[in-house]
Scaffold this active site. Structure first.
Site, PDB file in Angstrom:
ATOM      1  N   ARG A   1      -1.176 -10.277  -8.844  1.00 49.66           N
ATOM      2  CA  ARG A   1      -1.757  -9.614  -7.657  1.00 49.66           C
ATOM      3  C   ARG A   1      -3.225  -9.253  -7.894  1.00 49.66           C
ATOM      4  O   ARG A   1      -3.702  -8.194  -7.483  1.00 49.66           O
ATOM      5  CB  ARG A   1      -0.993  -8.338  -7.278  1.00 49.66           C
TER       6      ARG A   1
ATOM      7  N   CYS B   1       4.869  -4.710   0.023  1.00 55.03           N
ATOM      8  CA  CYS B   1       5.166  -3.714  -1.019  1.00 55.03           C
ATOM      9  C   CYS B   1       4.011  -2.735  -1.167  1.00 55.03           C
ATOM     10  O   CYS B   1       2.843  -3.138  -1.207  1.00 55.03           O
ATOM     11  CB  CYS B   1       5.417  -4.409  -2.357  1.00 55.03           C
TER      12      CYS B   1
HETATM   13  P1  FAD Z   1      -5.712  -8.562   4.472  1.00 58.33           P
HETATM   14  O1  FAD Z   1      -4.527  -7.677   4.461  1.00 58.33           O
HETATM   15  O2  FAD Z   1      -6.370  -8.831   5.765  1.00 58.33           O
HETATM   16  O3  FAD Z   1      -6.792  -7.989   3.441  1.00 58.33           O
HETATM   17  C1  FAD Z   1      -6.399  -7.602   2.140  1.00 58.33           C
HETATM   18  C2  FAD Z   1      -7.630  -7.680   1.226  1.00 58.33           C
HETATM   19  O4  FAD Z   1      -8.056  -9.048   1.150  1.00 58.33           O
HETATM   20  C3  FAD Z   1      -8.839  -6.912   1.757  1.00 58.33           C
HETATM   21  O5  FAD Z   1      -9.602  -6.406   0.673  1.00 58.33           O
HETATM   22  C4  FAD Z   1      -9.643  -7.967   2.463  1.00 58.33           C
HETATM   23  O6  FAD Z   1     -11.015  -7.629   2.581  1.00 58.33           O
HETATM   24  C5  FAD Z   1      -9.412  -9.141   1.527  1.00 58.33           C
HETATM   25  N1  FAD Z   1      -9.618 -10.416   2.214  1.00 58.33           N
HETATM   26  C6  FAD Z   1      -8.978 -10.880   3.309  1.00 58.33           C
HETATM   27  N2  FAD Z   1      -9.439 -12.092   3.639  1.00 58.33           N
HETATM   28  C7  FAD Z   1     -10.394 -12.402   2.729  1.00 58.33           C
HETATM   29  C8  FAD Z   1     -11.257 -13.516   2.528  1.00 58.33           C
HETATM   30  N3  FAD Z   1     -11.266 -14.582   3.348  1.00 58.33           N
HETATM   31  N4  FAD Z   1     -12.106 -13.491   1.460  1.00 58.33           N
HETATM   32  C9  FAD Z   1     -12.141 -12.423   0.618  1.00 58.33           C
HETATM   33  N5  FAD Z   1     -11.368 -11.348   0.775  1.00 58.33           N
HETATM   34  C10 FAD Z   1     -10.498 -11.338   1.817  1.00 58.33           C
HETATM   35  N6  FAD Z   1       2.058 -10.150  -1.170  1.00 58.33           N
HETATM   36  C11 FAD Z   1       2.392 -10.848  -2.269  1.00 58.33           C
HETATM   37  O7  FAD Z   1       1.562 -11.064  -3.154  1.00 58.33           O
HETATM   38  N7  FAD Z   1       3.675 -11.322  -2.446  1.00 58.33           N
HETATM   39  C12 FAD Z   1       4.638 -11.133  -1.521  1.00 58.33           C
HETATM   40  O8  FAD Z   1       5.758 -11.564  -1.710  1.00 58.33           O
HETATM   41  C13 FAD Z   1       4.296 -10.441  -0.323  1.00 58.33           C
HETATM   42  N8  FAD Z   1       5.218 -10.248   0.652  1.00 58.33           N
HETATM   43  C14 FAD Z   1       4.855  -9.608   1.789  1.00 58.33           C
HETATM   44  C15 FAD Z   1       5.796  -9.479   2.829  1.00 58.33           C
HETATM   45  C16 FAD Z   1       5.449  -8.845   4.012  1.00 58.33           C
HETATM   46  C17 FAD Z   1       6.473  -8.715   5.114  1.00 58.33           C
HETATM   47  C18 FAD Z   1       4.135  -8.343   4.191  1.00 58.33           C
HETATM   48  C19 FAD Z   1       3.712  -7.684   5.479  1.00 58.33           C
HETATM   49  C20 FAD Z   1       3.197  -8.442   3.183  1.00 58.33           C
HETATM   50  C21 FAD Z   1       3.549  -9.088   1.960  1.00 58.33           C
HETATM   51  N9  FAD Z   1       2.621  -9.234   0.919  1.00 58.33           N
HETATM   52  C22 FAD Z   1       2.964  -9.940  -0.190  1.00 58.33           C
HETATM   53  C23 FAD Z   1       1.312  -8.582   0.990  1.00 58.33           C
HETATM   54  C24 FAD Z   1       0.187  -9.427   1.638  1.00 58.33           C
HETATM   55  O9  FAD Z   1       0.715 -10.471   2.430  1.00 58.33           O
HETATM   56  C25 FAD Z   1      -0.732 -10.007   0.559  1.00 58.33           C
HETATM   57  O10 FAD Z   1      -1.380  -8.955  -0.134  1.00 58.33           O
HETATM   58  C26 FAD Z   1      -1.824 -10.925   1.131  1.00 58.33           C
HETATM   59  O11 FAD Z   1      -2.550 -11.504   0.065  1.00 58.33           O
HETATM   60  C27 FAD Z   1      -2.811 -10.228   2.062  1.00 58.33           C
HETATM   61  O12 FAD Z   1      -3.606 -11.228   2.667  1.00 58.33           O
HETATM   62  P2  FAD Z   1      -4.254 -11.032   4.105  1.00 58.33           P
HETATM   63  O13 FAD Z   1      -4.923 -12.289   4.479  1.00 58.33           O
HETATM   64  O14 FAD Z   1      -3.268 -10.491   5.070  1.00 58.33           O
HETATM   65  O15 FAD Z   1      -5.374  -9.945   3.740  1.00 58.33           O
HETATM   66  N1  EPU Z   2      15.825  -2.866  -6.253  1.00 60.75           N
HETATM   67  C1  EPU Z   2      16.537  -1.724  -6.074  1.00 60.75           C
HETATM   68  N2  EPU Z   2      16.257  -0.936  -4.995  1.00 60.75           N
HETATM   69  C2  EPU Z   2      15.286  -1.241  -4.114  1.00 60.75           C
HETATM   70  C3  EPU Z   2      14.528  -2.417  -4.303  1.00 60.75           C
HETATM   71  C4  EPU Z   2      14.833  -3.225  -5.390  1.00 60.75           C
HETATM   72  O1  EPU Z   2      17.422  -1.388  -6.878  1.00 60.75           O
HETATM   73  O2  EPU Z   2      15.087  -0.473  -3.162  1.00 60.75           O
HETATM   74  C5  EPU Z   2      16.180  -3.740  -7.383  1.00 60.75           C
HETATM   75  C6  EPU Z   2      16.834  -5.037  -6.892  1.00 60.75           C
HETATM   76  O3  EPU Z   2      18.216  -4.855  -6.697  1.00 60.75           O
HETATM   77  C7  EPU Z   2      16.528  -6.008  -8.008  1.00 60.75           C
HETATM   78  C8  EPU Z   2      15.164  -5.519  -8.528  1.00 60.75           C
HETATM   79  O4  EPU Z   2      15.013  -4.170  -8.072  1.00 60.75           O
HETATM   80  O5  EPU Z   2      17.451  -5.908  -9.034  1.00 60.75           O
HETATM   81  C9  EPU Z   2      14.001  -6.387  -8.055  1.00 60.75           C
HETATM   82  O6  EPU Z   2      13.948  -6.372  -6.626  1.00 60.75           O
HETATM   83  P1  EPU Z   2      13.330  -7.590  -5.780  1.00 60.75           P
HETATM   84  O7  EPU Z   2      13.983  -8.857  -6.172  1.00 60.75           O
HETATM   85  O8  EPU Z   2      13.314  -7.202  -4.356  1.00 60.75           O
HETATM   86  O9  EPU Z   2      11.844  -7.717  -6.332  1.00 60.75           O
HETATM   87  P2  EPU Z   2      10.668  -6.679  -6.382  1.00 60.75           P
HETATM   88  O10 EPU Z   2      10.143  -6.714  -7.774  1.00 60.75           O
HETATM   89  O11 EPU Z   2      11.007  -5.368  -5.824  1.00 60.75           O
HETATM   90  C10 EPU Z   2       8.854  -8.482  -5.869  1.00 60.75           C
HETATM   91  C11 EPU Z   2       7.496  -8.428  -5.225  1.00 60.75           C
HETATM   92  C12 EPU Z   2       7.572  -8.814  -3.752  1.00 60.75           C
HETATM   93  C13 EPU Z   2       8.209 -10.178  -3.612  1.00 60.75           C
HETATM   94  C14 EPU Z   2       9.614 -10.083  -4.204  1.00 60.75           C
HETATM   95  C15 EPU Z   2      10.412 -11.385  -4.060  1.00 60.75           C
HETATM   96  C16 EPU Z   2       5.982  -6.767  -6.207  1.00 60.75           C
HETATM   97  C17 EPU Z   2       5.437  -5.397  -6.103  1.00 60.75           C
HETATM   98  N3  EPU Z   2       6.936  -7.102  -5.309  1.00 60.75           N
HETATM   99  O12 EPU Z   2       9.610  -7.395  -5.376  1.00 60.75           O
HETATM  100  O13 EPU Z   2       6.219  -8.877  -3.274  1.00 60.75           O
HETATM  101  O14 EPU Z   2       8.264 -10.560  -2.256  1.00 60.75           O
HETATM  102  O15 EPU Z   2       9.500  -9.743  -5.599  1.00 60.75           O
HETATM  103  O16 EPU Z   2       9.842 -12.405  -4.766  1.00 60.75           O
HETATM  104  O17 EPU Z   2       5.562  -7.555  -7.069  1.00 60.75           O
HETATM  105  C18 EPU Z   2       4.452  -7.708  -2.150  1.00 60.75           C
HETATM  106  O18 EPU Z   2       3.772  -7.909  -3.174  1.00 60.75           O
HETATM  107  O19 EPU Z   2       3.977  -7.142  -1.128  1.00 60.75           O
HETATM  108  C19 EPU Z   2       5.846  -8.154  -2.138  1.00 60.75           C
HETATM  109  C20 EPU Z   2       6.634  -7.933  -1.106  1.00 60.75           C
END
Ligand code: FAD
Ligand code: EPU
Length: 290
Positions: free
Chosen positions: A172, A219
């Site tokens: 990240r 997250c």
């Molecule tokens: P924004 O939210 O618009 O901006 C975030 C940051 O990026 C800001 O600092 C912004 O200035 C910068 N930025 C945006 N565009 C640019 C650009 N073109 N150049 C330079 N900087 C820029 N993240 C994960 O890593 N893994 C996950 O599994 C994951 N699951 C998600 C699930 C859900 C339902 C949601 C809502 C979010 C999830 N996220 C996850 C978080 C999010 O999608 C990521 O952090 C993503 O990288 C944000 O990108 P964005 O384009 O929406 O950026």
């Molecule tokens: N768990 C709990 N309780 C909860 C949530 C999770 O006990 O409320 C336990 C689950 O049962 C499991 C473990 O924690 O045993 C891991 O949970 P999960 O598989 O959901 O993964 P996570 O580490 O919580 C990460 C990323 C997510 C990504 C998922 C799936 C981070 C901070 N989170 O979640 O990324 O989508 O794996 O790949 O790295 C994001 O970065 O915004 C994000 C959503």
């Protein structure tokens, strides 16, 4: 052009709008929004203090809005060229330029259809390409930098192209400084079959089954030392806790959801509650604007 939209001297679309419209959480007051279609418009937009907005999927924007202008990438920054560049080989496709403003989910659907591998781990991330690169979005199945060949970055000082090897990156995180705008990237993809790529995407997507479907910025906290922050918040007994219209999801405790009409202040209060009750240092994954 809508009634409230004007054009800057270079032709960028400028309007004042609530950022709640542009964030997955659905929270945030007004700012001046500049939607730019090319480098000339982007250069003008960067002529005053600015922030770059991607898919708005990692943001909690203040209820009172922002003083800086907010730049959105459109036009040529939202186009996708997946044709084979001269560096491609029989196994590897080096693409043309893919705009920083391209929605990542649509790009991944194309890669699935074409059987192009390397970005499967980012399936389900609702970002734009530029935002996903900036913070190296991903999952334990893979991340954005796995599929990068080259980046173009714009700042008020100019535009430069570089290789991802020039940038440290990790979980990240990338070393791209804040407000250095990722305008477009070239991808490095391995040629497989649609079935193989689809199977990998389905596997990564399955890990999301327990995530809430409500409005959220994903997250809240990064996983400290590989431990799930969600598990720690869950063990602290915080699932279902509410402040105003924001709630710690009963499905996955690292997600704060908007029940409808939540404010940024509600979300901030829940973040403080989590930090206090978990009692371990937790690093925020979201961005708080400002
Ligand atoms: P924004 O939210 O618009 O901006 C975030 C940051 O990026 C800001 O600092 C912004 O200035 C910068 N930025 C945006 N565009 C640019 C650009 N073109 N150049 C330079 N900087 C820029 N993240 C994960 O890593 N893994 C996950 O599994 C994951 N699951 C998600 C699930 C859900 C339902 C949601 C809502 C979010 C999830 N996220 C996850 C978080 C999010 O999608 C990521 O952090 C993503 O990288 C944000 O990108 P964005 O384009 O929406 O950026
Ligand atoms: N768990 C709990 N309780 C909860 C949530 C999770 O006990 O409320 C336990 C689950 O049962 C499991 C473990 O924690 O045993 C891991 O949970 P999960 O598989 O959901 O993964 P996570 O580490 O919580 C990460 C990323 C997510 C990504 C998922 C799936 C981070 C901070 N989170 O979640 O990324 O989508 O794996 O790949 O790295 C994001 O970065 O915004 C994000 C959503």
């Amino acid at each position: 052009m809508s009634a409230l939209e004007t054009r800057s001297s270079s032709g960028a679309a400028v309007s004042r709008q609530a950022l709640a419209r542009f964030t997955t959480l659905g929270v945030g007051g007004e700012a001046e929004i500049w939607t730019v279609a090319d480098h000339a418009q982007l250069r003008e937009a960067m002529g005053a203090p600015y922030r770059i907005l991607g898919g708005g999927s990692n943001l909690v924007v203040a209820d009172q809005g922002l003083g800086e202008r907010v730049i959105r990438l459109g036009g040529e920054f939202a186009t996708t060229d997946l044709s084979a560049g001269p560096e491609s080989t029989a196994d590897t496709l080096i693409t043309g330029w893919v705009g920083g403003g391209v929605p990542l989910p649509g790009l991944l659907r194309k890669l699935r259809q074409l059987g192009l591998s390397n970005l499967e781990g980012t399936v389900g991330v609702p970002a734009q390409v530029g935002g996903a690169v900036w913070m190296n979005a991903g999952t334990r199945f893979g991340e954005m930098f796995d599929g990068l060949y080259a980046l173009e970055i714009a700042t008020p000082e100019g535009v430069r192209q570089l290789s991802p090897d020039e940038l440290p990156w990790g979980y990240r995180h990338s070393a791209i400084p804040r407000n250095h705008i990722v305008t477009r990237v070239r991808l490095k993809l391995v040629r497989r079959t649609p079935e193989e790529v689809g199977a990998k995407m389905d596997q990564a997507d399955l890990a999301r089954k327990g995530q809430p479907k409500m409005r959220t910025p994903g997250c809240a906290f990064k996983n400290p030392g590989g431990v799930s922050a969600g598990k720690l918040i869950d063990e602290a007994g915080l699932k279902g806790q509410r402040v105003g219209q924001a709630m710690i999801s009963p499905e996955h405790a690292n997600f704060i959801v908007n029940l409808g009409g939540a404010s940024a202040a509600d979300v901030h209060a829940l973040l403080s509650l989590i930090r206090e009750r978990v009692g371990l240092p937790l690093e925020l994954e979201y961005e708080l604007w400002p």
